[in-house]
Design an enzyme around this catalytic site. Structure first.
Site, PDB file in Angstrom:
ATOM      1  CG  ASN A  42      -0.539  -0.140   2.403  1.00 24.57           C
ATOM      2  OD1 ASN A  42       0.688  -1.091   2.343  1.00 24.57           O
ATOM      3  ND2 ASN A  42      -0.807  -0.511   3.850  1.00 24.57           N
ATOM      4  CD  GLU A  44      -1.663   4.523   4.881  1.00 30.68           C
ATOM      5  OE1 GLU A  44      -0.876   5.659   5.286  1.00 30.68           O
ATOM      6  OE2 GLU A  44      -1.846   4.195   5.044  1.00 30.68           O
ATOM      7  CG  ASN A  45      -1.631  11.450  -1.729  1.00 29.63           C
ATOM      8  OD1 ASN A  45      -1.366  12.181  -1.314  1.00 29.63           O
ATOM      9  ND2 ASN A  45      -0.897  11.321  -2.512  1.00 29.63           N
ATOM     10  CB  ALA A  46      -0.633  14.799   2.454  1.00 28.07           C
ATOM     11  CD  GLU A  55      -5.355  -5.955  -1.080  1.00 27.33           C
ATOM     12  OE1 GLU A  55      -4.934  -5.236  -0.914  1.00 27.33           O
ATOM     13  OE2 GLU A  55      -6.816  -6.705  -0.653  1.00 27.33           O
ATOM     14  CB  CYS A  87     -10.770  -2.893   0.606  1.00 25.28           C
ATOM     15  SG  CYS A  87     -10.337  -2.085  -1.076  1.00 25.28           S
TER      16      CYS A  87
HETATM   17  N1  THU Z   1      -5.187  -1.251   2.329  1.00 28.87           N
HETATM   18  C1  THU Z   1      -4.767  -2.512   1.497  1.00 28.87           C
HETATM   19  O1  THU Z   1      -3.961  -2.025   1.658  1.00 28.87           O
HETATM   20  N2  THU Z   1      -5.403  -3.404   1.028  1.00 28.87           N
HETATM   21  C2  THU Z   1      -6.853  -3.622   1.390  1.00 28.87           C
HETATM   22  O2  THU Z   1      -7.710  -4.722   1.047  1.00 28.87           O
HETATM   23  C3  THU Z   1      -7.421  -3.114   2.738  1.00 28.87           C
HETATM   24  C4  THU Z   1      -6.601  -1.867   3.135  1.00 28.87           C
HETATM   25  C5  THU Z   1      -4.435  -0.518   3.010  1.00 28.87           C
HETATM   26  C6  THU Z   1      -5.387   0.746   2.359  1.00 28.87           C
HETATM   27  C7  THU Z   1      -4.406   2.137   3.957  1.00 28.87           C
HETATM   28  O3  THU Z   1      -3.193   2.051   3.167  1.00 28.87           O
HETATM   29  C8  THU Z   1      -4.253   1.403   4.828  1.00 28.87           C
HETATM   30  O4  THU Z   1      -4.516   0.266   4.852  1.00 28.87           O
HETATM   31  C9  THU Z   1      -5.336   1.346   6.420  1.00 28.87           C
HETATM   32  O5  THU Z   1      -6.636   1.736   5.631  1.00 28.87           O
END
Ligand code: THU
Length: 134
Positions: A42, A44-46, A55, A87
């Protein structure tokens, strides 16, 4: 490759996660029928909504390298005590290319469960539901 080996590849991606906001690293490994594996983490971003899941990182890496329709297994792992369930957006994105995908879902202690994407996303909407196919 065994299920455990694919899960281990996903675990190795946890260190690549960029998670300054959630502090919730996720790793993924997507396997093609010929054994090629695309990994992801994963990022993330500000602007929180611009975050991409592990995934989908793995999936877009694969598709952007020319792979589309032969994914067989995906491993997704987190560090928590619960299994790291994909998710809804990731389920949908995976369904587009691999409705018959097998998904390995792991938790932080390494234990994992295996189930079909069709069980995670029953009655999914995909290319078959459009009159114009990709
Ligand atoms: N996240 C994933 O990488 N995959 C998922 O299927 C569920 C959520 C990440 C997104 C975010 O960086 C962190 O988990 C918290 O939501």
């Amino acid at each position: 490759m065994t299920d455990r080996q694919l899960v281990d590849l996903a675990f190795q991606m946890l260190k690549r996660s960029y998670v300054p906001y959630s502090h919730f690293p996720v790793g993924a490994a997507l396997e093609c029928a010929d054994g090629t594996v695309f990994t992801g983490c994963n990022v993330e971003n500000a602007a929180y909504g611009s975050t991409i899941c592990a995934e989908r990182t793995a999936l877009v890496k694969a598709v952007s390298e020319g792979r589309r329709d032969n994914f067989v297994r995906l491993a997704v792992v987190g560090t928590g005590t619960d299994y790291c369930w994909p998710c809804g957006s990731c389920r949908q994105m995976l369904y587009e290319f691999a409705p018959d995908l097998e998904v390995l879902v792991a938790r932080g202690d390494g234990d994992f469960v295996k189930l079909p994407l069709a069980k995670l996303l029953p009655y999914g909407f995909g290319p078959k539901d459009l009159s114009i196919h990709p």
